[in-house]
Structure formats: structure tokens, C-alpha cells
Design an enzyme around this catalytic site. Structure first.
Site, PDB file in Angstrom:
ATOM      1  N   TYR A   1       5.049 -13.633  -2.136  1.00 57.10           N
ATOM      2  CA  TYR A   1       4.593 -12.240  -2.282  1.00 57.10           C
ATOM      3  C   TYR A   1       4.762 -11.771  -3.731  1.00 57.10           C
ATOM      4  O   TYR A   1       3.891 -11.093  -4.282  1.00 57.10           O
ATOM      5  CB  TYR A   1       5.380 -11.294  -1.356  1.00 57.10           C
TER       6      TYR A   1
ATOM      7  N   LYS B   1       2.042 -10.289  -6.531  1.00 51.57           N
ATOM      8  CA  LYS B   1       2.198  -8.975  -7.180  1.00 51.57           C
ATOM      9  C   LYS B   1       2.137  -9.131  -8.705  1.00 51.57           C
ATOM     10  O   LYS B   1       1.470  -8.349  -9.390  1.00 51.57           O
ATOM     11  CB  LYS B   1       3.529  -8.322  -6.762  1.00 51.57           C
TER      12      LYS B   1
ATOM     13  N   GLN C   1      12.495  -6.422  -3.879  1.00 50.76           N
ATOM     14  CA  GLN C   1      11.813  -7.193  -2.837  1.00 50.76           C
ATOM     15  C   GLN C   1      12.738  -7.371  -1.635  1.00 50.76           C
ATOM     16  O   GLN C   1      13.900  -7.746  -1.780  1.00 50.76           O
ATOM     17  CB  GLN C   1      11.390  -8.567  -3.412  1.00 50.76           C
TER      18      GLN C   1
ATOM     19  N   ASP D   1       7.557   1.690  -4.329  1.00 55.79           N
ATOM     20  CA  ASP D   1       7.517   1.232  -2.932  1.00 55.79           C
ATOM     21  C   ASP D   1       7.600   2.426  -1.973  1.00 55.79           C
ATOM     22  O   ASP D   1       7.368   2.275  -0.775  1.00 55.79           O
ATOM     23  CB  ASP D   1       8.737   0.336  -2.646  1.00 55.79           C
TER      24      ASP D   1
ATOM     25  N   GLY E   1       5.563   0.062  16.099  1.00 54.77           N
ATOM     26  CA  GLY E   1       6.605  -0.278  15.123  1.00 54.77           C
ATOM     27  C   GLY E   1       7.082   0.972  14.417  1.00 54.77           C
ATOM     28  O   GLY E   1       6.284   1.895  14.189  1.00 54.77           O
TER      29      GLY E   1
ATOM     30  N   SER F   1       9.450   0.702  11.583  1.00 51.87           N
ATOM     31  CA  SER F   1      10.236   0.266  10.423  1.00 51.87           C
ATOM     32  C   SER F   1      10.090   1.275   9.291  1.00 51.87           C
ATOM     33  O   SER F   1       9.109   2.039   9.240  1.00 51.87           O
ATOM     34  CB  SER F   1       9.757  -1.110   9.945  1.00 51.87           C
TER      35      SER F   1
ATOM     36  N   GLY G   1      -6.038 -11.789   4.888  1.00 55.17           N
ATOM     37  CA  GLY G   1      -7.227 -11.192   4.244  1.00 55.17           C
ATOM     38  C   GLY G   1      -7.495  -9.763   4.669  1.00 55.17           C
ATOM     39  O   GLY G   1      -8.574  -9.225   4.389  1.00 55.17           O
TER      40      GLY G   1
END
Ligand code: GUN
Length: 321
Positions: free
Chosen positions: A72, A76, A120, A145, A192, A194, A293
Site C-alpha cells: 500500500y 501511495k 500506516q 488520513d 462495518g 471501523s 480496481g
């Protein structure tokens, strides 16, 4: 009164054209993220004309060496470099303590050349580190973030112009916009809760005037909730948990899942699937995001968007003294 099987049959039949079921339109995160990144590249060029020599600066702080995080982060850093953002990767060893991580965050907070800082997740340390304490140590002005309590609080109150919106929910909103389907007044179900996906997604949809139901591991009758959703956003972290026959006919389905499942037909022995059973859901939905994707590339694009926005805010603060 129709039985649930009868209802399902009627729903299925209403989606048939000349006896053949039309498949959902695929919403491409690859294409949409490419457009966002092209726009941001132009924006950075404009910023550099206004302030010669200036570049938006981003730090990605990693603790440890997880393979998924490495992948990841590389995506970035590559996207940032293409846009003209000065991207820096700080990797702290697995042996790092919470104090050492916090001290690194403090020094980045004070660096005027850095406008965005993300830590991260998950943290990969041999010590117990309080993730909440770490994410909350990031300056709210650099929290691209959108994970600090300050930014999350502003989002939950609907102060959308005053905060950084977390990247995955922001990317989902952009993908929903691509369909042309308005969220205003729609029944939206989020699966979810989170801090990084479900909870901010709920807030963002609510303040975009949808009627939002957030489901989680203790929710009963999940298929019934899903069956009422005009728009469904899934960030549950469980491979293919949403079955196609739960989905309302014509719904917009946004799948935030990235799960690795065994697949002997692949050289790697595994493949990536989302939280939605894609092939069956595609037979009922009106629009659907693929995995991979779909949401994944949008998360990266929205991080870039937040970083450029943070750099603009910095420039404007400097100009106004
Ligand atoms: N780990 C997986 N997704 C993310 C993300 O969007 N931000 C951070 N900081 N860590 C992640």
C-alpha cells in the site's frame, strides 16, 4: 402476501430484459482515480506557479515490515511522485516503543515542509502500542488520513469543510457520484463501524442527506437490512460475506473489502476478493465496484487530494500572515 422466495423471484424477474438478466454497470476505481490524479497534478503545477519552489510534502510513517503495508505504501509513494508531491517514507523498526513512535510524529508535526502525515496501520511492533494514542498525536492540520479525534469529531458534527475526510469513505462518495445516483433521501446501509471506514462513512452519508443504517457484527437480520438498501457500502473485512440474493434490485454496491482467499489455479495460490460475492451481486445490482480496481485506487487518490488540500491551506495561512 408473497413468501420471501416469491419476493426474491419477483425482484429477479423485474431485472430481466427479454428473459436475460442485465448485469450491473461496473464502476471503475482505476479510471476515476486516474482522473482525480490528473486534476491534482494540474493543481500542484498551479500552486508552484503561485509559490515558486514550493511542493506539498507528505510523510508515510510505518512501524515494522508487513507485506500488505509495504504494498500500500509503495502505491501511495508512486502516486504522490507522479502528482508532484514530495513523498517521504519513514520506516521505524519493529522494536520501536510507543514513545519512539510519538517522538517521530512530534518532529514531523513541527516540520514546515510537511503538510500531510499518515501512520500506516496496523502498527507492526513487538511492543504493545496504543494505536489511538499514535493516530491522535498527528497534528490535526496535517492529519490527511482524517483519523484524529478532532477531525473525526468535526465530521460527526457535519463540519465537512473544516476537517480532513478519511480517504476510503471519501473515495466511496466519489464512486457513488460517478453513477449519477443521488444519495439525498436514499436508504443507505453501511456494513462495518471501523474508525477508518464504516464510522466515517456513516457520518459522511448522513451529512450528505442520506438515511443511514450502520450494521455490524451484532446486527441481527443483516440480509433484511441489505435488502432495503438503495445504496450499500461494505467495509466488514470478511471475504464475500454479502450474498448476491441479499442485494436490492438495481442498488449501488460499493465494496471496500480486500481479502486474500486460497485459489489453487493461481501461481501465488491465492486471489483477492471483496466483502461482497461479486458475480451473484452483479446479477442484481444496478452499479457495482470490482475488487481489485474499485475502492482501493480511490483511497490512494483521496490521500493525494487531502495532501494537496492541506498544502493549499498552509499556503493561504502563510499568505495571510
Ligand atoms: N491501512 C489500510 N488502509 C489504511 C489507510 O487508509 N490509512 C492508514 N493510515 N493505514 C491504512
Amino acid at each position: 402476501m408473497l413468501s420471501s422466495a416469491g419476493l426474491a423471484l419477483r425482484r429477479w424477474a423485474s431485472g430481466c430484459q427479454g428473459g436475460r438478466r442485465t448485469l450491473a454497470t461496473v464502476i471503475s476505481g482505476n479510471k476515476t482515480s486516474q482522473l482525480v490524479r490528473e486534476r491534482l497534478k494540474k493543481d500542484v503545477e498551479k500552486m508552484r506557479k503561485e509559490v515558486p519552489g514550493f511542493r506539498p510534502g507528505l510523510v508515510v510513517l510505518q512501524v515494522g515490515d508487513r507485506d500488505d503495508s509495504n504494498l500500500y505504501i509503495s502505491m501511495k509513494l508512486k502516486a504522490a511522485a507522479e502528482i508532484g508531491i514530495d513523498a517521504n517514507h519513514i520506516r521505524l523498526p519493529k522494536s520501536s516503543t510507543e514513545e519512539e513512535v510519538l517522538s517521530c510524529i512530534m518532529s514531523v508535526n513541527e516540520n514546515p515542509a510537511i503538510h500531510g502525515l499518515i501512520v500506516q496501520l496496523p502498527l507492526d511492533s513487538v511492543h504493545r502500542i496504543d494505536t489511538e494514542a499514535v493516530t491522535d498525536a498527528v497534528s490535526p492540520l496535517k492529519d490527511v488520513d482524517g483519523l484524529t479525534s478532532i477531525n473525526a469529531g468535526k465530521l460527526s458534527r457535519g463540519d465537512l469543510g473544516q476537517c480532513f475526510i478519511p480517504c476510503t469513505p471519501n473515495g466511496c462518495m466519489e464512486l457513488i457520484r460517478q453513477t449519477g445516483v443521488s444519495v439525498v433521501g436514499k436508504n443507505v446501509v453501511v456494513i462495518g463501524r471501523s474508525k477508518i471506514v464504516g464510522a466515517p462513512m456513516h457520518d459522511l452519508l448522513l451529512w450528505s442527506h442520506a438515511t443511514v443504517t450502520t450494521c455490524h457484527s451484532k446486527t441481527t437480520d443483516l440480509p433484511d437490512h441489505v435488502g432495503r438498501a438503495d445504496i450499500l457500502v461494505v467495509g466488514a473485512g470478511r471475504a464475500e460475506m454479502v450474498k448476491g440474493d441479499w442485494v436490492k434490485e438495481g442498488a449501488v454496491v460499493i465494496d471496500c473489502g480486500i481479502n486474500h482467499v486460497p485459489d489453487d489455479s493461481k501461481p501465488s495460490g491465492k486471489r483477492v476478493v471483496g466483502d461482497v460475492h461479486y458475480s451473484s451481486a452483479r446479477e442484481r445490482a444496478g452499479y457495482i465496484t470490482p475488487v481489485p480496481g474499485g475502492v482501493g485506487p480511490m483511497t490512494v487518490a483521496m490521500l493525494m487530494e487531502n495532501t494537496v488540500q492541506s498544502a493549499w491551506r498552509f499556503v493561504r495561512r502563510q499568505q495571510s500572515g
